[in-house]
Enzyme design. Structure first.
Site, PDB file in Angstrom:
ATOM      1  N   TYR A 187      -0.806   7.303   3.267  1.00  0.00           N
ATOM      2  CA  TYR A 187      -0.252   6.470   4.327  1.00  0.00           C
ATOM      3  C   TYR A 187       1.280   6.480   4.220  1.00  0.00           C
ATOM      4  O   TYR A 187       1.852   7.228   3.435  1.00  0.00           O
ATOM      5  CB  TYR A 187      -0.845   5.064   4.254  1.00  0.00           C
ATOM      6  CG  TYR A 187      -2.326   5.035   4.564  1.00  0.00           C
ATOM      7  CD1 TYR A 187      -2.793   5.370   5.837  1.00  0.00           C
ATOM      8  CD2 TYR A 187      -3.266   4.718   3.588  1.00  0.00           C
ATOM      9  CE1 TYR A 187      -4.150   5.365   6.129  1.00  0.00           C
ATOM     10  CE2 TYR A 187      -4.630   4.708   3.868  1.00  0.00           C
ATOM     11  CZ  TYR A 187      -5.061   5.031   5.146  1.00  0.00           C
ATOM     12  OH  TYR A 187      -6.415   5.038   5.428  1.00  0.00           O
ATOM     13  N   HIS A 224      -2.715   7.005  -0.957  1.00  0.00           N
ATOM     14  CA  HIS A 224      -3.749   7.594  -0.094  1.00  0.00           C
ATOM     15  C   HIS A 224      -3.215   8.293   1.146  1.00  0.00           C
ATOM     16  O   HIS A 224      -3.936   8.486   2.118  1.00  0.00           O
ATOM     17  CB  HIS A 224      -4.773   6.526   0.323  1.00  0.00           C
ATOM     18  CG  HIS A 224      -5.392   5.806  -0.823  1.00  0.00           C
ATOM     19  ND1 HIS A 224      -6.164   4.692  -0.688  1.00  0.00           N
ATOM     20  CD2 HIS A 224      -5.338   6.050  -2.165  1.00  0.00           C
ATOM     21  CE1 HIS A 224      -6.566   4.263  -1.861  1.00  0.00           C
ATOM     22  NE2 HIS A 224      -6.069   5.080  -2.781  1.00  0.00           N
ATOM     23  N   HIS A 270       0.857  -1.194   0.000  1.00  0.00           N
ATOM     24  CA  HIS A 270       0.000   0.000   0.000  1.00  0.00           C
ATOM     25  C   HIS A 270       0.892   1.243   0.000  1.00  0.00           C
ATOM     26  O   HIS A 270       1.430   1.639   1.020  1.00  0.00           O
ATOM     27  CB  HIS A 270      -0.896  -0.007   1.238  1.00  0.00           C
ATOM     28  CG  HIS A 270      -2.060   0.938   1.149  1.00  0.00           C
ATOM     29  ND1 HIS A 270      -2.101   2.000   0.274  1.00  0.00           N
ATOM     30  CD2 HIS A 270      -3.241   0.982   1.845  1.00  0.00           C
ATOM     31  CE1 HIS A 270      -3.253   2.654   0.426  1.00  0.00           C
ATOM     32  NE2 HIS A 270      -3.950   2.056   1.371  1.00  0.00           N
TER      33      HIS A 270
END
Length: 368
Positions: A174, A172, A169
């Site tokens: 993070y 977004h 990931h």
């Protein structure tokens, strides 16, 4: 609709899929004590039974004290959690599906008192949640090394458990994305400054994963221009900047790019109809996943992903299919539409749009 292209088989290196549909990763907070339960396994099995080509799990937290940002999010470490994930993998495979975990560290998004390590601080490149807003601590070299190793160990555990690959990931707002983003990365060492240096953290993660899992295990990287802290943020303002960014990560070992947008039909740069996934495919020639309100007429989520009061209504996917025919990207990730209806893929194949339900706050209370 002619959906033949959507239901072609596709090969992602050593990963072969029966069609081009992907279940997008969606946080559900349905894992008490951070352990995936048999109910979680059943949830993913139902999507595999619904003919989804590849399932990407909800974000799963790596073994670092600051990785968690929300309660009841599953760990990807520890004997009990990995045993729970083994059950998930077995159920999905028994239903004929393929599945990869999304490996996650929330970074400065973390709030005190959440997750299994209640006292852990929020970690980030420069102690910033967004430009001008501090939260937590700036990471030392030792912190960075620990997180890189935690990602690599999680990927190896995924391979040993039986997953078909992994997704990092990197989107977004993070942790990985906080290193990418100039707004939150104000470092003056090898991890900050130029775009190349801001990619270094991700490069080290990808290289460490590759060393751990070998050459025959698929690595997907999810990235985005937008951040939950700022929907208008950009990593790349031009195709040339995007090419530089993607080339660094491709050379590091990324097999598949997952280009996250809020609406897949929105052009990324002026003068072209290509979305972010389309540009990524053009610039790297690697397999690319598109995503963004697929099968729904709006993303409906307000700034900061806090307003869930609206409704997204089912819609056709003719525009998506046109882009597939032009080979702008290779796969499509479906989020909320598939969250509400495990049979969404089959209904699209059968042109049965009338039986697809809208997604709204009421639907959130009855997710299966």
């Amino acid at each position: 609709m002619n959906t033949d292209k959507l239901f072609e088989t596709v090969n992602l290196g050593n990963l072969s899929l029966k069609n081009r549909t992907v279940m997008a990763p969606m946080t559900r907070t349905f894992s008490p004590e951070n352990i995936p339960t048999p109910d979680v396994a059943g949830y993913y099995r139902r999507r595999a039974e619904g003919n989804v080509g590849l399932i990407i799990t909800e974000g799963t937290c790596i073994n670092h004290e600051g990785a968690h940002g929300y309660d009841r999010v599953p760990n990807f470490y520890g004997e009990k959690a990995l045993a729970g994930w083994k059950t998930v993998v077995d159920e999905v495979h028994a239903a004929g599906g393929k599945i990869v975990p999304q490996l996650w560290h929330v970074g400065a998004v973390r709030k005190p008192g959440t997750g299994p390590n209640k006292e852990a601080p929020a970690y980030s490149p420069s102690g910033l949640y967004k430009p001008g807003a501090e939260n937590g601590v700036a990471m030392s070299q030792a912190d960075i090394d620990e997180v890189v190793e935690a990602f690599a160990q999680a990927a190896l555990d995924a391979k040993n458990v039986g997953f078909d690959g992994i997704e990092v990931h990197g989107a977004h707002g993070y942790l990985v994305d906080q290193f990418f983003w100039e707004g939150t990365n104000q470092r003056d060492d090898k991890y900050g400054g130029s775009l190349e240096k801001r990619c270094q953290f991700a490069v080290e993660i990808i290289q460490a994963i590759r060393q751990a899992v070998g050459d025959d295990f698929t690595i997907i990287l999810r990235f985005s221009q937008w951040k939950q802290q700022d929907y208008d943020a950009r990593l790349a303002h031009t195709p040339a900047e995007l090419e530089k960014f993607l080339t660094i990560l491709s050379d590091a070992g990324v097999d598949v790019f997952h280009a996250s947008t809020r609406r897949f039909w929105v052009p990324e740069f002026e003068g072209s109809d290509l979305n972010l996934a389309g540009w990524t495919k053009k610039l790297t020639n690697k397999p690319v996943i598109t995503v963004g309100s697929v099968g729904l007429d709006t993303d409906f989520i307000g700034e900061g992903m806090k307003d869930l009061s609206g409704t997204s209504n089912p819609t056709g996917i003719e525009g998506l299919l046109e882009r597939f025919e032009k080979e702008e990207f290779d796969l499509v990730a479906i989020g909320r539409a598939l969250l509400v209806d495990p049979q969404w893929v089959n209904k699209i194949k059968d042109n049965n749009l009338d039986d697809i339900q809208p997604f709204n706050k009421k639907a959130l209370g009855s997710l299966s």
